[in-house]
Scaffold this active site. Structure first.
Site, PDB file in Angstrom:
ATOM      1  N   HIS A   9       0.821  -1.214   0.000  1.00  0.00           N
ATOM      2  CA  HIS A   9       0.000   0.000   0.000  1.00  0.00           C
ATOM      3  C   HIS A   9       0.857   1.267   0.000  1.00  0.00           C
ATOM      4  CE1 HIS A   9       0.981   0.868   4.195  1.00  0.00           C
ATOM      5  NE2 HIS A   9       0.849  -0.438   4.411  1.00  0.00           N
ATOM      6  N   GLY A  10       0.252   2.382  -0.423  1.00  0.00           N
ATOM      7  CA  GLY A  10       0.925   3.678  -0.357  1.00  0.00           C
ATOM      8  C   GLY A  10       1.142   4.126   1.077  1.00  0.00           C
ATOM      9  N   GLU A  11       1.911   5.193   1.226  1.00  0.00           N
ATOM     10  CA  GLU A  11       2.216   5.701   2.568  1.00  0.00           C
ATOM     11  C   GLU A  11       0.929   5.954   3.360  1.00  0.00           C
ATOM     12  OE1 GLU A  11       5.146   9.150   3.992  1.00  0.00           O
ATOM     13  OE2 GLU A  11       3.155   9.907   3.427  1.00  0.00           O
ATOM     14  N   SER A  12       0.879   5.408   4.573  1.00  0.00           N
ATOM     15  CA  SER A  12      -0.264   5.637   5.450  1.00  0.00           C
ATOM     16  C   SER A  12       0.044   6.767   6.437  1.00  0.00           C
ATOM     17  CB  SER A  12      -0.607   4.363   6.231  1.00  0.00           C
ATOM     18  OG  SER A  12       0.342   4.139   7.260  1.00  0.00           O
ATOM     19  N   THR A  21       2.043   0.074  12.989  1.00  0.00           N
ATOM     20  CA  THR A  21       0.639   0.127  12.586  1.00  0.00           C
ATOM     21  C   THR A  21      -0.066  -1.209  12.754  1.00  0.00           C
ATOM     22  OG1 THR A  21       1.281   1.783  10.955  1.00  0.00           O
ATOM     23  CG2 THR A  21      -0.939   0.868  10.771  1.00  0.00           C
ATOM     24  N   GLY A  22       0.503  -2.264  12.192  1.00  0.00           N
ATOM     25  CA  GLY A  22      -0.126  -3.569  12.331  1.00  0.00           C
ATOM     26  C   GLY A  22      -1.541  -3.587  11.777  1.00  0.00           C
ATOM     27  N   ARG A  60      -5.975   1.029   4.067  1.00  0.00           N
ATOM     28  CA  ARG A  60      -4.827   1.566   3.347  1.00  0.00           C
ATOM     29  C   ARG A  60      -4.473   0.695   2.144  1.00  0.00           C
ATOM     30  NH1 ARG A  60      -3.166  -0.524   8.330  1.00  0.00           N
ATOM     31  NH2 ARG A  60      -1.298  -1.838   8.421  1.00  0.00           N
ATOM     32  N   GLU A  87      -1.495  -6.866   7.419  1.00  0.00           N
ATOM     33  CA  GLU A  87      -0.148  -6.667   7.952  1.00  0.00           C
ATOM     34  C   GLU A  87       0.076  -7.604   9.141  1.00  0.00           C
ATOM     35  OE1 GLU A  87       2.867  -6.259   7.966  1.00  0.00           O
ATOM     36  OE2 GLU A  87       3.160  -4.102   7.716  1.00  0.00           O
ATOM     37  N   TYR A  90       1.342  -6.311  15.361  1.00  0.00           N
ATOM     38  CA  TYR A  90       2.459  -5.902  16.215  1.00  0.00           C
ATOM     39  C   TYR A  90       2.122  -5.866  17.701  1.00  0.00           C
ATOM     40  CZ  TYR A  90       5.770  -4.707  12.517  1.00  0.00           C
ATOM     41  OH  TYR A  90       6.666  -4.766  11.482  1.00  0.00           O
ATOM     42  N   HIS A 181       0.629  -5.644   2.353  1.00  0.00           N
ATOM     43  CA  HIS A 181       1.373  -4.890   3.365  1.00  0.00           C
ATOM     44  C   HIS A 181       2.825  -5.345   3.386  1.00  0.00           C
ATOM     45  CE1 HIS A 181      -2.465  -3.384   5.043  1.00  0.00           C
ATOM     46  NE2 HIS A 181      -2.898  -4.527   4.549  1.00  0.00           N
ATOM     47  N   GLY A 182       3.670  -4.543   4.037  1.00  0.00           N
ATOM     48  CA  GLY A 182       5.090  -4.854   4.059  1.00  0.00           C
ATOM     49  C   GLY A 182       5.395  -6.262   4.508  1.00  0.00           C
TER      50      GLY A 182
END
Length: 248
Positions: A9-12, A21-22, A60, A87, A90, A181-182
């Site tokens: 996704h783009g920058e949140s 964020t998780g 996102r 994601e 976390y 997500h990352g």
């Protein structure tokens, strides 16, 4: 051969604020929307189109997907959303600033919590309002919801979905886009390329940059490459890597 495009996704908003964020459902920044638009243009300029798309249930990623499909005039294609593409969770770190936590716990500990394969951060208490069981999106999956996750546990939820849903769709010949997500993307890349637990620590996925995968007929990956300007992509990857460094 089969080709698939993955996009983080783009920058949140919390990417901008350098927060863990998780599963917290934050939206994109203006920059994030522009990253998604640019991703759509980059994908189109490389000659890709899609028959079906997959994403998580977090806005996102969904908004990034919408934006890409809008740019490509593909908003009509089927879209499948699943929480298993979320994601990594976390735990009790969600909402906390990564640099501030590095100042308190040390950069080495933050690197372990962010990037190690099997170590988890402190978990969320089930009574915490941030726990996913409090969110309507997950009411049909209460027994499966995590209090916290390592990358290993993220792999364990992402890969069955890849094997049962996404890979068979690809093998029918359909062109597939995955916006996630990352860490869900890192989980997939680790599995596809059999990357070691030590090496995966150093894999950083920048926001809004398309990743092209080429597979043989047996779904063995032949090539992975980022689409876009190589220097700009490297700067974005370096920025991701530095998020857990103390500002002191």
């Amino acid at each position: 051969m089969y080709e698939v495009i993955l996009v983080r996704h783009g920058e949140s908003i919390w990417n901008l604020e350098n927060r863990f964020t998780g599963w917290t459902d934050v939206d994109l920044t203006d920059k994030g929307i522009n990253e998604a638009k640019n991703a759509g243009l980059e994908i189109s300029n490389n000659g890709f189109s899609f028959d079906v798309a997959y994403t998580s249930v977090l806005k996102r990623a969904i908004r990034t997907l919408w934006t890409i499909l809008d740019v490509m005039d593909l908003m009509w294609i089927p879209v499948y959303r699943s929480w298993v593409l979320n994601e990594r969770h976390y735990g009790n770190l969600q909402g906390l600033n990564k640099s501030e936590m590095a100042s308190i716990h040390g950069e080495d500990q933050i690197l372990i919590w962010r990037r190690s394969y099997s170590t988890t951060p402190p978990p969320l208490d089930k009574d915490d309002e941030r726990h996913p069981s409090k969110d309507r999106k997950y009411q049909n999956f209460i027994e499966q919801l995590p209090d916290v996750e390592s990358l290993k546990e993220t792999v364990e939820r992402v890969i069955p979905y890849w094997n049962s849903e996404i890979a068979p769709t690809i093998q029918t010949g359909k062109k597939v886009l995955i916006v996630a997500h990352g860490n869900s993307i890192r989980a997939l890349i680790k599995y596809l390329e059999d990357i070691s637990e030590d090496t995966i620590v150093n894999l950083n996925i920048p926001t809004g940059v398309p990743i092209q995968y080429t597979f043989d007929k047996n779904m063995k990956p032949l090539e992975r490459k980022f689409l876009g300007n190589a220097d700009e992509i490297q700067k974005a990857m370096d920025a991701v890597a530095s998020q857990g460094k103390s500002k002191e």
